[in-house]
Design a protein around this motif. Structure first.
Motif, PDB file in Angstrom:
ATOM      1  N   ASN A 103      27.395 -10.092  66.526  1.00  0.00           N
ATOM      2  CA  ASN A 103      26.005  -9.885  66.131  1.00  0.00           C
ATOM      3  C   ASN A 103      25.525  -8.559  66.728  1.00  0.00           C
ATOM      4  O   ASN A 103      25.640  -8.345  67.940  1.00  0.00           O
ATOM      5  CB  ASN A 103      25.140 -11.042  66.646  1.00  0.00           C
ATOM      6  CG  ASN A 103      23.732 -11.028  66.087  1.00  0.00           C
ATOM      7  OD1 ASN A 103      23.101  -9.980  66.019  1.00  0.00           O
ATOM      8  ND2 ASN A 103      23.239 -12.194  65.695  1.00  0.00           N
ATOM      9  N   PRO A 104      24.988  -7.647  65.899  1.00  0.00           N
ATOM     10  CA  PRO A 104      24.543  -6.343  66.420  1.00  0.00           C
ATOM     11  C   PRO A 104      23.422  -6.435  67.442  1.00  0.00           C
ATOM     12  O   PRO A 104      23.140  -5.459  68.144  1.00  0.00           O
ATOM     13  CB  PRO A 104      24.082  -5.606  65.157  1.00  0.00           C
ATOM     14  CG  PRO A 104      23.797  -6.677  64.157  1.00  0.00           C
ATOM     15  CD  PRO A 104      24.773  -7.766  64.449  1.00  0.00           C
ATOM     16  N   ASN A 105      22.785  -7.597  67.540  1.00  0.00           N
ATOM     17  CA  ASN A 105      21.708  -7.765  68.525  1.00  0.00           C
ATOM     18  C   ASN A 105      22.236  -7.916  69.953  1.00  0.00           C
ATOM     19  O   ASN A 105      21.472  -7.773  70.910  1.00  0.00           O
ATOM     20  CB  ASN A 105      20.850  -8.976  68.170  1.00  0.00           C
ATOM     21  CG  ASN A 105      20.071  -8.770  66.879  1.00  0.00           C
ATOM     22  OD1 ASN A 105      19.640  -7.651  66.586  1.00  0.00           O
ATOM     23  ND2 ASN A 105      19.916  -9.830  66.089  1.00  0.00           N
ATOM     24  N   TYR A 106      23.536  -8.230  70.094  1.00  0.00           N
ATOM     25  CA  TYR A 106      24.112  -8.337  71.433  1.00  0.00           C
ATOM     26  C   TYR A 106      24.298  -6.940  72.025  1.00  0.00           C
ATOM     27  O   TYR A 106      24.715  -6.008  71.330  1.00  0.00           O
ATOM     28  CB  TYR A 106      25.453  -9.066  71.390  1.00  0.00           C
ATOM     29  CG  TYR A 106      25.358 -10.504  70.931  1.00  0.00           C
ATOM     30  CD1 TYR A 106      24.349 -11.342  71.393  1.00  0.00           C
ATOM     31  CD2 TYR A 106      26.286 -11.020  70.025  1.00  0.00           C
ATOM     32  CE1 TYR A 106      24.275 -12.663  70.964  1.00  0.00           C
ATOM     33  CE2 TYR A 106      26.212 -12.342  69.595  1.00  0.00           C
ATOM     34  CZ  TYR A 106      25.199 -13.153  70.066  1.00  0.00           C
ATOM     35  OH  TYR A 106      25.113 -14.448  69.635  1.00  0.00           O
ATOM     36  N   GLU A 107      24.031  -6.815  73.296  1.00  0.00           N
ATOM     37  CA  GLU A 107      24.143  -5.512  73.947  1.00  0.00           C
ATOM     38  C   GLU A 107      25.572  -5.194  74.371  1.00  0.00           C
ATOM     39  O   GLU A 107      25.976  -4.037  74.417  1.00  0.00           O
ATOM     40  CB  GLU A 107      23.219  -5.456  75.170  1.00  0.00           C
ATOM     41  CG  GLU A 107      21.734  -5.528  74.821  1.00  0.00           C
ATOM     42  CD  GLU A 107      20.861  -5.396  76.055  1.00  0.00           C
ATOM     43  OE1 GLU A 107      21.426  -5.277  77.176  1.00  0.00           O
ATOM     44  OE2 GLU A 107      19.632  -5.409  75.905  1.00  0.00           O
ATOM     45  N   GLN A 108      26.325  -6.222  74.719  1.00  0.00           N
ATOM     46  CA  GLN A 108      27.684  -6.007  75.189  1.00  0.00           C
ATOM     47  C   GLN A 108      28.538  -7.236  74.912  1.00  0.00           C
ATOM     48  O   GLN A 108      28.034  -8.285  74.517  1.00  0.00           O
ATOM     49  CB  GLN A 108      27.683  -5.709  76.690  1.00  0.00           C
ATOM     50  CG  GLN A 108      27.098  -6.831  77.529  1.00  0.00           C
ATOM     51  CD  GLN A 108      27.020  -6.466  78.998  1.00  0.00           C
ATOM     52  OE1 GLN A 108      27.310  -5.339  79.387  1.00  0.00           O
ATOM     53  NE2 GLN A 108      26.640  -7.432  79.830  1.00  0.00           N
ATOM     54  N   VAL A 109      29.824  -7.097  75.169  1.00  0.00           N
ATOM     55  CA  VAL A 109      30.755  -8.211  74.982  1.00  0.00           C
ATOM     56  C   VAL A 109      30.608  -9.193  76.134  1.00  0.00           C
ATOM     57  O   VAL A 109      30.464  -8.792  77.296  1.00  0.00           O
ATOM     58  CB  VAL A 109      32.209  -7.700  74.909  1.00  0.00           C
ATOM     59  CG1 VAL A 109      33.171  -8.872  74.745  1.00  0.00           C
ATOM     60  CG2 VAL A 109      32.380  -6.706  73.774  1.00  0.00           C
ATOM     61  N   ALA A 129      29.946 -10.413  70.768  1.00  0.00           N
ATOM     62  CA  ALA A 129      30.061  -8.959  70.809  1.00  0.00           C
ATOM     63  C   ALA A 129      29.158  -8.334  69.758  1.00  0.00           C
ATOM     64  O   ALA A 129      28.894  -8.945  68.721  1.00  0.00           O
ATOM     65  CB  ALA A 129      31.503  -8.537  70.567  1.00  0.00           C
ATOM     66  N   PRO A 130      28.702  -7.102  70.007  1.00  0.00           N
ATOM     67  CA  PRO A 130      27.864  -6.428  69.014  1.00  0.00           C
ATOM     68  C   PRO A 130      28.645  -5.963  67.790  1.00  0.00           C
ATOM     69  O   PRO A 130      28.099  -5.877  66.691  1.00  0.00           O
ATOM     70  CB  PRO A 130      27.288  -5.241  69.794  1.00  0.00           C
ATOM     71  CG  PRO A 130      28.274  -4.991  70.890  1.00  0.00           C
ATOM     72  CD  PRO A 130      28.811  -6.337  71.253  1.00  0.00           C
ATOM     73  N   THR A 131      29.937  -5.649  67.985  1.00  0.00           N
ATOM     74  CA  THR A 131      30.776  -5.194  66.877  1.00  0.00           C
ATOM     75  C   THR A 131      32.177  -5.766  67.015  1.00  0.00           C
ATOM     76  O   THR A 131      32.607  -6.143  68.113  1.00  0.00           O
ATOM     77  CB  THR A 131      30.882  -3.659  66.840  1.00  0.00           C
ATOM     78  OG1 THR A 131      31.590  -3.205  68.012  1.00  0.00           O
ATOM     79  CG2 THR A 131      29.506  -3.007  66.763  1.00  0.00           C
TER      80      THR A 131
END
Length: 334
Positions: A103-109, A129-131
């Motif tokens: 989810n792109p809303n996550y800042e980091q893994v 993870a964001p990506t």
């Protein structure tokens, strides 16, 4: 129903920050469904594009890596994938799960480990993870920790089972002969015994596994050297007879065994891992032995596990005999 929740980076798994088998035992008492799936089987919950892309490739490279110490091509884990919209109750109850959440809303893994979420015993690793690229890079950097997480969960299950179902007579004989306590899983029989040697075996219709325990005097550091450990294995393995007259177990000379020092349960062991043969006959398979100094007796104690399985896969059998070293309890030296 209360859930145990444990959050950590995968890098901490290698450092031993996972709950031990006691935690799994306590959780297994809860009234949950029995977990599904076979030992060393991992289900990945992710979308089809993720599975067919770099993320799926990375997970396959890590978890389906070939076990180098089996004389047949077998992966470390059996791996399969289910999409989130096809998540059934059976899959949800699987013993080893990886849930992927990009989810792109996550800042980091981040990596979250939960135990006995939907069934027992169960371990669920949630990867956020964001990506996809960030998660793929993270897994590549922490591949050994990922393998250790699921290996430890399987090992804890073996230990928990042995504590509940064990061969008390063999355990008593081991303590009487060597002065150490050992939990021997149900199904083993005592095949041979002498003053410094015991051989236990577990027979299946199409396979066999077993282990030897033997001891010899400790005269210094050389007693745990590669040469001495190999020599003692040749000596004591010869006590295991083969199927024909004059045949006996030996260590394969075609593929020399690998030697290293390992730390298990705060104790240093000399590990010897390779393949065994039968002198004057045609049998063989993988083995692993662990040797350590027993300070209470001043002797080297060795546990040596082997597998014979010409028709069936050997991985799960081999893991079971590897786990036996975790079931030994040494008394404190006076």
């Amino acid at each position: 129903m209360k859930k145990w929740f444990h959050t950590l980076l995968l890098a901490l798994v290698a450092a031993g920050f996972l709950p031990g088998c006691d935690a799994l035992n306590k959780l297994s008492d809860a009234k949950r469904n029995s977990s599904q799936g076979a030992p060393y089987e991992v289900v990945v919950i992710c979308t089809q594009p993720q599975w067919e892309g770099a993320l799926g490739d990375t997970l396959r490279v890590i978890l389906r890596a070939q076990d180098p110490y089996l004389n047949s091509a077998e992966p470390l884990f059996s791996l399969f994938q289910v999409t989130p919209r096809h998540l059934t109750k059976i899959v949800s109850d699987h013993r080893n799960r990886i849930d992927v959440d990009i989810n792109p809303n996550y800042e980091q893994v981040s990596a979250h480990v939960q135990y006995d979420v939907a069934s027992s015993p169960q371990v669920v690793l949630t990867l956020k993870a964001p990506t996809e690229g960030a998660l793929t890079a993270y897994l590549s950097e922490n591949r050994s920790s990922l393998v250790q997480l699921f290996e430890k969960s399987e090992r804890d299950r073996d230990i928990a089972y042995a504590r509940n179902y064990n061969e008390k007579f063999i355990g008593e004989q081991i303590e009487k002969t060597f002065g150490v306590r050992m939990t021997v899983p149900k199904g083993y029989v005592l095949a041979k015994q002498s003053a410094d040697f015991m051989w236990m075996r577990y027979e299946y219709p199409s396979a066999s596994k077993g282990f030897l325990i033997y001891s010899y005097p400790y005269t210094g550091k050389m007693s745990l050297s590669e040469g001495e450990v190999q020599a003692m294995r040749l000596k004591f393995a010869a006590e295991v007879p083969g199927p024909s007259a004059g045949s006996y177990m030996t260590t394969s000379s075609v593929f020399p065994p690998q030697y290293r020092l390992v730390k298990i349960s705060d104790r240093t062991w000399a590990e010897l891992r390779g393949f065994w043969d039968v002198e004057n006959d045609f049998m063989g398979g993988p083995f692993v032995s662990y040797s350590t100094l027993d300070e209470a007796t001043g002797r080297v104690l060795t546990i040596d596990g082997y597998v014979y399985s010409p028709k069936l896969d050997k991985r799960n059998f081999m893991r079971e005999v590897e786990h036996l070293v975790y079931m030994i309890d040494f008394p404190k030296a006076q």
